[in-house]
Structures are given as C-alpha cells and as structure tokens.
Write a protein that holds these residues in place. Structure first.
Motif, PDB file in Angstrom:
ATOM      1  N   ASP A 102      50.952  39.525  46.441  1.00  0.00           N
ATOM      2  CA  ASP A 102      49.487  39.506  46.445  1.00  0.00           C
ATOM      3  C   ASP A 102      48.937  38.478  45.463  1.00  0.00           C
ATOM      4  O   ASP A 102      47.913  37.837  45.730  1.00  0.00           O
ATOM      5  CB  ASP A 102      48.942  40.898  46.103  1.00  0.00           C
ATOM      6  CG  ASP A 102      49.380  41.956  47.102  1.00  0.00           C
ATOM      7  OD1 ASP A 102      50.563  42.351  47.037  1.00  0.00           O
ATOM      8  OD2 ASP A 102      48.574  42.375  47.947  1.00  0.00           O
ATOM      9  N   ASP A 103      49.613  38.308  44.324  1.00  0.00           N
ATOM     10  CA  ASP A 103      49.202  37.287  43.360  1.00  0.00           C
ATOM     11  C   ASP A 103      49.333  35.896  43.975  1.00  0.00           C
ATOM     12  O   ASP A 103      48.492  35.024  43.739  1.00  0.00           O
ATOM     13  CB  ASP A 103      50.063  37.361  42.089  1.00  0.00           C
ATOM     14  CG  ASP A 103      49.871  38.660  41.336  1.00  0.00           C
ATOM     15  OD1 ASP A 103      48.715  39.060  41.138  1.00  0.00           O
ATOM     16  OD2 ASP A 103      50.879  39.274  40.953  1.00  0.00           O
ATOM     17  N   GLU A 106      46.385  35.406  46.437  1.00  0.00           N
ATOM     18  CA  GLU A 106      45.137  35.219  45.692  1.00  0.00           C
ATOM     19  C   GLU A 106      45.082  33.830  45.057  1.00  0.00           C
ATOM     20  O   GLU A 106      44.031  33.178  45.052  1.00  0.00           O
ATOM     21  CB  GLU A 106      45.018  36.294  44.610  1.00  0.00           C
ATOM     22  CG  GLU A 106      44.805  37.702  45.161  1.00  0.00           C
ATOM     23  CD  GLU A 106      45.108  38.780  44.128  1.00  0.00           C
ATOM     24  OE1 GLU A 106      45.222  38.430  42.933  1.00  0.00           O
ATOM     25  OE2 GLU A 106      45.246  39.951  44.511  1.00  0.00           O
ATOM     26  N   GLY A 140      55.076  42.947  48.004  1.00  0.00           N
ATOM     27  CA  GLY A 140      53.650  43.239  47.981  1.00  0.00           C
ATOM     28  C   GLY A 140      53.284  44.345  47.007  1.00  0.00           C
ATOM     29  O   GLY A 140      54.105  45.204  46.676  1.00  0.00           O
ATOM     30  N   ARG A 141      52.025  44.337  46.571  1.00  0.00           N
ATOM     31  CA  ARG A 141      51.539  45.342  45.618  1.00  0.00           C
ATOM     32  C   ARG A 141      51.684  46.761  46.171  1.00  0.00           C
ATOM     33  O   ARG A 141      52.073  47.684  45.457  1.00  0.00           O
ATOM     34  CB  ARG A 141      50.082  45.046  45.262  1.00  0.00           C
ATOM     35  CG  ARG A 141      49.517  45.972  44.180  1.00  0.00           C
ATOM     36  CD  ARG A 141      48.083  45.606  43.848  1.00  0.00           C
ATOM     37  NE  ARG A 141      47.998  44.353  43.106  1.00  0.00           N
ATOM     38  CZ  ARG A 141      47.460  43.238  43.565  1.00  0.00           C
ATOM     39  NH1 ARG A 141      46.955  43.205  44.790  1.00  0.00           N
ATOM     40  NH2 ARG A 141      47.422  42.147  42.828  1.00  0.00           N
ATOM     41  N   ASP A 142      51.370  46.955  47.442  1.00  0.00           N
ATOM     42  CA  ASP A 142      51.453  48.289  48.041  1.00  0.00           C
ATOM     43  C   ASP A 142      52.878  48.825  48.019  1.00  0.00           C
ATOM     44  O   ASP A 142      53.102  50.019  47.767  1.00  0.00           O
ATOM     45  CB  ASP A 142      50.924  48.259  49.485  1.00  0.00           C
ATOM     46  CG  ASP A 142      49.416  48.048  49.549  1.00  0.00           C
ATOM     47  OD1 ASP A 142      48.752  48.263  48.504  1.00  0.00           O
ATOM     48  OD2 ASP A 142      48.910  47.676  50.619  1.00  0.00           O
ATOM     49  N   ARG A 172      40.353  39.228  45.583  1.00  0.00           N
ATOM     50  CA  ARG A 172      41.245  40.376  45.798  1.00  0.00           C
ATOM     51  C   ARG A 172      40.540  41.542  46.495  1.00  0.00           C
ATOM     52  O   ARG A 172      41.076  42.110  47.447  1.00  0.00           O
ATOM     53  CB  ARG A 172      41.808  40.842  44.447  1.00  0.00           C
ATOM     54  CG  ARG A 172      42.675  42.091  44.532  1.00  0.00           C
ATOM     55  CD  ARG A 172      43.132  42.516  43.143  1.00  0.00           C
ATOM     56  NE  ARG A 172      43.864  41.439  42.476  1.00  0.00           N
ATOM     57  CZ  ARG A 172      44.261  41.486  41.218  1.00  0.00           C
ATOM     58  NH1 ARG A 172      43.976  42.546  40.466  1.00  0.00           N
ATOM     59  NH2 ARG A 172      44.923  40.476  40.679  1.00  0.00           N
ATOM     60  N   ILE A 176      39.919  39.050  50.689  1.00  0.00           N
ATOM     61  CA  ILE A 176      41.148  39.386  51.409  1.00  0.00           C
ATOM     62  C   ILE A 176      40.951  40.578  52.346  1.00  0.00           C
ATOM     63  O   ILE A 176      41.373  40.529  53.512  1.00  0.00           O
ATOM     64  CB  ILE A 176      42.316  39.612  50.425  1.00  0.00           C
ATOM     65  CG1 ILE A 176      42.671  38.280  49.748  1.00  0.00           C
ATOM     66  CG2 ILE A 176      43.536  40.186  51.140  1.00  0.00           C
ATOM     67  CD1 ILE A 176      43.777  38.372  48.721  1.00  0.00           C
ATOM     68  N   THR A 188      48.197  37.977  54.613  1.00  0.00           N
ATOM     69  CA  THR A 188      49.079  37.872  53.446  1.00  0.00           C
ATOM     70  C   THR A 188      50.350  37.100  53.792  1.00  0.00           C
ATOM     71  O   THR A 188      50.770  36.198  53.046  1.00  0.00           O
ATOM     72  CB  THR A 188      49.448  39.273  52.919  1.00  0.00           C
ATOM     73  OG1 THR A 188      48.261  39.950  52.518  1.00  0.00           O
ATOM     74  CG2 THR A 188      50.388  39.186  51.730  1.00  0.00           C
TER      75      THR A 188
END
Length: 331
Positions: A102-103, A106, A140-142, A172, A176, A188
């Motif tokens: 995700d970073d 972004e 990924g963050r999730d 973010r 997105i 993504t």
C-alpha cells in the motif's frame, strides 16, 4: 511515521533459520506528546519479550517543528540518519524497513499527482545502496492486519496516519478507495506492476546516466558538484533530466523525492549565460558560461559529541568522523 511493527518482530526468531541475527531501532520524534512515548514503550516491551536488542533515541520536543522543510520531510531525514548511525554502532549490514504494498501504491500516485518522470514511477525500491531492504513491499496492509489478528499479536498505529490534512493521507483514505469503487478494483496490483516495470527500465537508464554524468563532471564532493556546461547541453533532454536528478540525489541522498518541477527549473538555467535558483531551502543551482554548480548549504546544528572509538555522524552534512583508539606498541 511508523513505529516498529509486530509483523517485523514476530519473525525475529526465524532469522536463525536464515543464518542472520536481527535487532531493532526506534526513533521517538516527540511530535505527538504522550502517544509518542507510548509508541516507544511498546517497542521496548516488544523487543524485550522477544529477547532482542533495541536502539532507541528520543528527539527534543520542537526539534522537528523548527525545521525550514515540512515536518514529514524533516522527520524522514532525521530518521534515516538515526538508522544509519544505529547500524554502524551495532555493526549491522542491512536496514530493513516496514514499507508495504500500500505504501508503494500511495508513493507512485503521490508522485504522479505532484509531477514526476519515469524514475519516480519506480516508487519505493525493494533494496537500495546495498544497505536498505524492504521485505514487506509485496504484502498488502490488509493481509498484514489479518495475520496479526489471527496470531493475536498486538500492534500500534500512528494516529496521524488518519489525518486527511496531509496530502498523502488523502490519497490513502479518499483517492484509492474512489479508484477501487468507481474505476478499477485491482488498482493496487495495477499500480504496483507499473512501479515494477518502471524500475526495470530505470535500472537500464541509470547506467546511461552514470556514464554521461562522469563525462560531464568536473568536481564532486558531499556539498558541491561542478558540471561542464558545454558537454551537458549536447545530451538528449531525457539524459539531461536524469543527470540533474542524479546530482540532486548525490547531495541530498538516494531516497530524495525529486519532482519534475525542480528538474525543469534547473534545466531552464542552462538556456542562459548566467543564472541561479534555490531548489530547496538547503540546495542551490547556478549556471555560468562554461560551468554549472550544484551546492548544498549547511544548516546550523547543535554540537555533536565526538566518539573516541567508532563513527560520529554530523547531522547537517551527513558527514562522518571515524576514530579508533591507537594501539600502544611500547613494550
């Protein structure tokens, strides 16, 4: 600004299987009052429970706020300097950061909206300077949150990450989600693929850039670069843009976030016989009849204690002083 994440530390013991040892480092920016202190305590307790060493440093309150640059930029520069010094002191050969997929997305979107070239589209690099590595860049963050919840591992999140006053946070939390719901659910993956393709192409262009830079360069040190103007202007515009980016990164660090406005501002100077421009609060470019100069101005800084054994980092210029105890060969 992230603290040490449990995801990184929960795998520490697995390092033995890879034949490596892992330590942690945490810089308390002292920007969020008690919350910053709780982040520091969390990191200390987590590492204590895992039985690993942690290096901690706490900045004075207001130390970052007084910077001429943005708080985010100033914090990043201080954090990088701290991590480098911690690595030297602890004899670490790599610095692993918690950047995730995700970073990456972004970062690429941020650069597109602000204005960037092909190099900027490469986003965050998986490794850099034979020192920095980002082992979570493909995750990924999730997925990371899901893992932490499944394993019952506690973690902390910087509350400012939810503050949409910051441009990156609006990407973010607003841009997105809009792109996913209205344009492409797989945005993504698409953007991260763009970054990977751009990185491959950028690696090739980097070889051409280095060769052209070496041909133009008259002088290079940590605060000044001089270029032969006549040789420089003979190159294709793309190569000239890349040489300028290379000069800026030499003086302000390889992780510098260069945008096309800065590059074009410098390029415009080469159409004159004489001219100069402030590129940032600490960097100036000047062009004369035959020579172009990139100069980094040093900012005042507090006195730094000299280590009689080891390496001392000078904050303003990122210079290093290495001292060793002399051996007494007298019998």
């Amino acid at each position: 600004m992230n603290t040490v994440h449990s995801t990184d530390c929960s795998r520490i013991k697995a390092g033995n299987l890879l034949g490596i040892s892992v330590e942690a480092a945490h810089l308390n920016h002292s920007l969020r009052g008690g919350e910053s202190g709780k982040d520091e305590s969390f990191c200390r307790d987590l590492c204590s429970g895992l039985g690993i060493h942690i290096t901690v440093e706490r900045l004075r309150e207001g130390e970052i706020a007084g910077s001429k640059d943005s708080i985010e930029t100033a914090a990043r520069e201080l954090r990088l300097a701290f991590l480098k010094q911690a690595a030297v002191e602890r004899k670490a050969v790599r610095i692993a950061t918690g950047h995730m997929l995700d970073d990456q997305v972004e970062t690429v979107l941020h650069r597109i909206l602000r204005g960037t070239g092909p190099s900027g589209l490469a986003g965050i690099l998986p490794s850099r300077d034979n020192l920095w590595v980002r082992p979570l860049l493909g995750m990924g963050r999730d997925k990371i949150r899901e893992y932490l919840e499944d394993e019952g591992i506690p973690f902390r999140e910087d509350s400012t990450n939810r503050d949409t006053v910051f441009f990156r946070n609006r990407i973010r939390h607003e841009l997105i989600p809009l792109l996913k719901s209205r344009f492409s659910p797989g945005v993504t993956v698409v953007v991260s693929r763009l970054a990977e393709l751009s990185r491959i192409q950028d690696n090739y262009l980097a070889e051409i850039t280095l060769e052209a830079f070496q041909n133009c360069c008259l002088h290079e040190d940590s605060i000044k670069i001089l270029l032969d103007k006549r040789k420089f202007i003979d190159y294709h515009k793309v190569v000239k843009q890349l040489i300028i980016r290379h000069c800026l990164e030499i003086l302000e660090g390889g992780g510098r976030d260069t945008d096309m406005d800065e590059v074009e501002k410098i390029l415009s100077l080469f159409s004159r016989d004489h001219g100069s421009a402030d590129i940032t609060s600490s960097l100036q470019c000047g062009v004369g009849r035959d020579t172009a100069a990139f100069i980094r101005r040093s900012e005042p800084y507090e006195p730094v204690p000299l280590k009689l054994s080891g390496e001392t980092v000078i904050p303003a210029g990122r210079e290093r002083i290495v001292a060793e105890k002399a051996r007494n060969n007298t019998k």
